[in-house]
Design an enzyme around this catalytic site. Structure first.
Site, PDB file in Angstrom:
ATOM      1  N   GLU A 185       0.832  -1.198   0.000  1.00  0.00           N
ATOM      2  CA  GLU A 185       0.000   0.000   0.000  1.00  0.00           C
ATOM      3  C   GLU A 185       0.871   1.255   0.000  1.00  0.00           C
ATOM      4  O   GLU A 185       1.853   1.344   0.730  1.00  0.00           O
ATOM      5  CB  GLU A 185      -0.891  -0.020   1.246  1.00  0.00           C
ATOM      6  N   LYS A 189      -9.214   3.566  -2.568  1.00  0.00           N
ATOM      7  CA  LYS A 189      -9.589   2.739  -1.418  1.00  0.00           C
ATOM      8  C   LYS A 189     -10.988   3.135  -0.935  1.00  0.00           C
ATOM      9  O   LYS A 189     -11.296   4.320  -0.797  1.00  0.00           O
ATOM     10  CB  LYS A 189      -8.561   2.926  -0.301  1.00  0.00           C
ATOM     11  N   CYS A 236      -5.720  -3.348   1.805  1.00  0.00           N
ATOM     12  CA  CYS A 236      -5.475  -3.530   3.236  1.00  0.00           C
ATOM     13  C   CYS A 236      -6.746  -3.626   4.072  1.00  0.00           C
ATOM     14  O   CYS A 236      -7.341  -4.684   4.188  1.00  0.00           O
ATOM     15  CB  CYS A 236      -4.586  -2.398   3.747  1.00  0.00           C
ATOM     16  N   SER A 281      20.994  -1.527  34.086  1.00  0.00           N
ATOM     17  CA  SER A 281      20.772  -1.421  35.527  1.00  0.00           C
ATOM     18  C   SER A 281      21.049  -2.721  36.254  1.00  0.00           C
ATOM     19  O   SER A 281      21.065  -2.746  37.480  1.00  0.00           O
ATOM     20  CB  SER A 281      19.323  -1.012  35.785  1.00  0.00           C
TER      21      SER A 281
END
Length: 721
Positions: A46, A115, A176, A361
């Protein structure tokens, strides 16, 4: 009877927003590879020309102009001839912006297909930039810009929702999000006779999301038959999302080709040879015919003389249809290692910086961040050994190795060049165990490690308070108030952030690395701590990128446990066995600071609370109603009410911290990532006096009264209604 074997290609491309030259090169390369494999139809991701994550650049005219200029280059490139192309780009039609597919063949545009259903939830804001095409099965004339009129030999082309008809078949395109809608265009296109469907996608990675995607695609053709080409974006496109590729070709609900889900290949072309007769036979044997003949969904068909299955190929006995395969999945642990590793490499090579720096850490969160960087180095070295030219070029540039043909031999060697770790301790707060764990991990992965104490800086900053106000703040273990205690903790945390950036900017120079440059600072706050606000604003959670910012503690532990064996790093087990602690308060014989005790929640509980808040969309009262049942085996209703209120209280008062949260790789559907994913206020009314908390109290009173009555009447422990 004509041929019926068709070779098709679905492409995963590592596109980058606004990288016009790079995006063009990758598109053209994918077309050449598709043709070399014998494909007659090629579909790409896309918005592949502009890059999907251009976002508000879609409001700029330059974006539309340059997209059309790149399209013109592809149309006139004769190496892109003799194959039908399905390309993605933004186009303006009658002054309205659309997310479009351009179907073209031999320099001629056959159809511009906008789309119809836009993704506008969670991570997506497509309706901010585009309008959906609201005229199903209708087309209009699109007036071509002059640069395309010359190529087309015409002033107009069809724009809208139509099918492409060739002498041997008919195909349609969807984009999509349309796959994820209840009434996907595939349904009506298939009922009107379309046999092949293309889907160009930019579907992001989340842990274990692939299964959902595969099921949707398979179901799309299992119900009504057809050949489905799914082409997905891959890589980091310039923002927090990682697109995981995994392009696929499906026939009648079965996968016949599947690409890699995580890969450093910028161009990946998945091809398959499919039999159109299988689609026709399949459709004749399912309950489809009556709906097809009675459907009112009739499409205009755009004609092309180009055959997807030339007649002469019917007699090519060397041509074989692709066999059905089983879908390939990765475990959660592998997904974290691969997705985060690939994302970090994309970010590093495209940012132009010298490498990464991570404060260690001695705890599991910073350990996970460092292990992910090591995973990145493993992925990169594997690609180098496989001869990936783009990765080799990037390694030579980023790692600054001397000599044209000099490359690292191991992940540890690469790690030493581009990754620095730093342990910033305090004499009275840091334990020998955490210091040793940090050192052992650095040695195992090969990072350039620094071990230092920040006592002098801390004492100087604390002296400002004493000298200015005459007040000497103390930790709570020394008799100090809550405000004194939190001030001194935050002071250390913020000094560590400044120190990390200080060393990130100078280390390449002090090491004499060619080219110098800065290191990108990595954060290590997990999703649970962010939800709870269990972090200091502008402390070590403030960084350039946070690889674990939307991964929960339980998944991080699974990843580290997996890496002990798969990465052969035995010292990781020590991180799993240790009690999580911030080490911001003095260690005494009676007291050692512990994260879960400080927060009032276990990390697993925070995962549950986070999912109910974001995914199930429950407020305080709804969450209590749910948890009073779900947690009934472990907590009384009163304890559930207290935990529910405590979570929302701290979420509310710490919400402002999310506005400055380090951008993190999106990995979980309940990430608290502000502005992009979690759109909520950052100033709330006091929850302890809120309507919802009063409703919890009233409901708790009712439940306890009911339980007491049932216990009195029945003499047994009552169930919650």
């Amino acid at each position: 009877m004509g041929g019926h074997l068709v070779t098709v290609a679905a492409c995963s491309l590592n596109q980058w927003a606004l990288d016009w030259e790079g995006n063009l090169e990758r598109i053209v390369e994918s077309i050449r590879r598709a043709k070399a494999a014998g494909a007659r139809l090629r579909v790409g991701p896309e918005l592949e020309i502009s890059g999907y994550m251009a976002q508000d650049h879609f409001k700029e005219q330059d974006t539309f102009l340059h997209s059309l200029e790149v399209l013109a280059r592809i149309l006139t490139d004769k190496s892109c001839y003799d194959i039908i192309l399905d390309l993605g780009l933004p186009i303006q039609h009658r002054n309205v912006s659309y997310n479009c597919r351009v179907i073209c063949y031999n320099s001629k545009i056959l159809l511009i297909r906008p789309k119809q259903f836009l993704a506008s939830d969670l991570n997506y804001r497509e309706q901010r930039w585009f309008l959906p095409w609201s005229k199903p099965r209708q087309t209009e004339d699109y007036h071509l810009p002059r640069m395309l009129q010359k190529i087309q030999g015409a002033t107009h082309v069809p724009f809208g929702d139509a099918l492409i008809s060739s002498p041997d078949t008919c195909f349609g395109a969807e984009t999509c999000e349309e796959l994820f809608t209840p009434n996907a265009p595939t349904i009506s296109m298939g009922l009107d006779g379309a046999e092949v469907f293309t889907n160009s996608s930019a579907s992001h990675w989340e842990i274990q999301k692939l299964d959902t995607r595969i099921k949707l695609i398979c179901e799309a053709t299992r119900k009504s038959g057809g050949v489905y080409l799914y082409a997905n974006q891959k890589g980091g496109d310039g923002d927090r999302l990682y697109f995981d590729g995994c392009s696929m070709i499906i026939v009648n609900g079965d996968i016949v080709a599947q690409g890699s889900q995580f890969s450093l290949d910028d161009v990946e072309v998945v091809t398959a040879t499919v039999d159109l007769e299988e689609v026709r036979a399949y459709r004749s044997g399912i309950s489809r015919g009556y709906q097809a003949v009675t459907s009112l969904a009739k499409y205009q068909r755009i004609q092309t003389d180009f055959e997807l299955s030339p007649e002469e190929e019917e007699f090519d006995i060397t041509k074989r249809r692709s066999a059905v395969i089983q879908p390939r999945y990765h475990s959660v642990e592998e997904e974290i290692a691969l997705a985060a590793g690939c994302y970090l490499w994309d970010y590093l090579r495209r940012s132009g910086q010298a490498g990464y720096l991570a404060p260690l850490s001695g705890g599991i969160d910073s350990c996970a961040t460092a292990t992910i960087v090591f995973s990145m180095c493993r992925i990169v070295m594997q690609a180098v050994k496989e001869g990936n030219p783009q990765v080799i070029e990037d390694v030579k540039r980023v790692a600054k190795y001397k000599g044209e043909n000099v490359l690292p031999d191991t992940p540890q060697e690469l790690c030493n060049q581009i990754f620095s770790t730093i342990y910033m301790g305090m004499a009275t707060m840091s334990s020998a165990e955490t210091r040793k764990r940090a050192k052992d991990l650095a040695e195992a992965i090969g990072s350039y490690h620094i071990d230092l104490n920040i006592d002098d800086v801390y004492n100087a900053q604390k002296a400002l308070i004493v000298n200015t106000t005459g007040f000497d703040p103390q930790f709570k273990v020394h008799g100090g108030s809550y405000q004194e205690n939190i001030t001194l903790q935050c002071l250390q945390a913020r000094i560590r952030m400044v120190t990390a950036y200080e060393f990130g900017q100078i280390l390449s120079t002090t090491r004499g690395r060619p080219g110098g440059g800065s290191l990108l600072v990595l954060g290590s706050a997990n999703v649970g701590e962010s939800l709870r606000g269990y972090l200091t604003k502008y402390d070590c959670s403030s960084a350039d990128i946070n690889p674990i910012g939307s991964i929960d503690k339980s998944d991080l532990k699974r990843f580290i446990k997996w890496a002990v064996k798969d990465f052969d790093i035995p010292c990781l087990q020590e991180f799993l066995d240790a009690t999580p602690t911030a080490e911001l308060e003095p260690i005494t014989s009676e007291y050692v600071q512990a994260d879960e005790a400080d927060m009032g929640f276990t990390y697993d509980e925070l995962t549950v609370l986070g999912r109910l808040r974001k995914e199930v969309k429950l407020g305080p009262f709804g969450m209590f109603q749910r948890l009073v049942h779900d947690w009934s085996a472990d907590y009384t209703p009163a304890q559930v009410a207290e935990k529910t209120k405590r979570f929302h209280h701290f979420y509310a008062i710490n919400r402002h911290k999310m506005t400055t949260l380090t951008p993190s790789l999106h990995a979980q559907p309940y990430s608290p990532d502000d502005n992009r994913f979690d759109l909520r206020p950052f100033l709330y009314p006091p929850f302890w006096k809120s309507w919802s908390f009063k409703r919890i109290d009233a409901e708790l009173e009712r439940i306890e009264a009911t339980m007491a009555k049932k216990k009195k009447d029945g003499g047994v422990e009552a169930e919650i209604d």
